[in-house]
Design an enzyme around this catalytic site. Sequence first.
Site: not given
Length: 320
Positions: A9, A243
């Site tokens: 995303d 992340h």
Amino acid sequence: MNKVIFDTDIGIDDAMALLFLHYAPEVELQAIVSGFGNADIATTTRNALYIKERFGIDAPVYRGAGEALGPKLGDGYPDFVHGSNGLGDIELPEPTVSTEAMPGPDAIVEIVRNDPNEISVVAVGRLTNLALALERCPELPTLVRDIVIMGGAFGFNGHRGNVSPVAEANIAGDPLAADRVFAAGWPLTIVGLDVTHETVIDEAFLADLRQVSGDAGEFIHAIAGCYLDFHERVTGERAFPVHDSSAVACLLQPNLYTTIDAVVRVATEGVAIGQTVAGDPAADYATDAWRGRPACKVCTHVDGASVLDLYRRTLALAGN
Ligand code: BDR
Ligand code: CA
């Protein structure tokens, strides 16, 4: 050689992870599948196309899911983290390349079916595309080589949640999809906040990357300003956890991570919606909720300095 489907995303840290995959010599990127999350699906898909074009990435881009399969935590998109264009609000010319016609979940199924036991999936957004791919092809877990996801938080090293006290954004953004994916029985490793918060990029690292990584370093330095600002507001420090690139690092060098086998459930409603809860595969609990579920690998510890070193060495190849 790792043949990889990247489900993403895009997103500032997603963009950094995509360039990590692109410049890793041992990776053959097969596809980029977009998903909603850090921005809406039109924006994240545009970002994938922009990066493909700017950095000459051969892999095709497939547009994926635009909404969650079930209830989720919160509305809207985190423009206060990634900017309203998902890439730190830098100027973004419209890409001239286009997506493929096939929807993202169908593309995942087709690519894996055509190359059984050869494809790794790295998923760093909501798990919606993978849950839809599973619906279309229930035997998918027996056909992939392995799958690494960035998501969740289990409390190791004191890390529990980033969008609620107990929930991480990728899982909280589509808890039902995540619960289905964790039940499917594939060779799956979960890279959660437990380890992503133990690997930290600061301004000095970004300045060095800018020196050694050519246009990739320039781009990362430009988009990361917004991300640094957000984390500084939260922690008081101009630094951020790694992340999505941690999922790539875990695929490339699993030895940098310590894992446990666990059966994982996701809370799909209520105050703890999006929480990931790891059970002992051998335990005989008083509830059936974890019973009979396949075990996943959950990362508990990481050699963060070596992850940063791997990222820097790989991106430095972009500067040659
Ligand atoms: C995850 O949420 C997204 O904002 C990031 O791209 C990452 O995948 C971290 O919780
Ligand atoms: Ca992401």
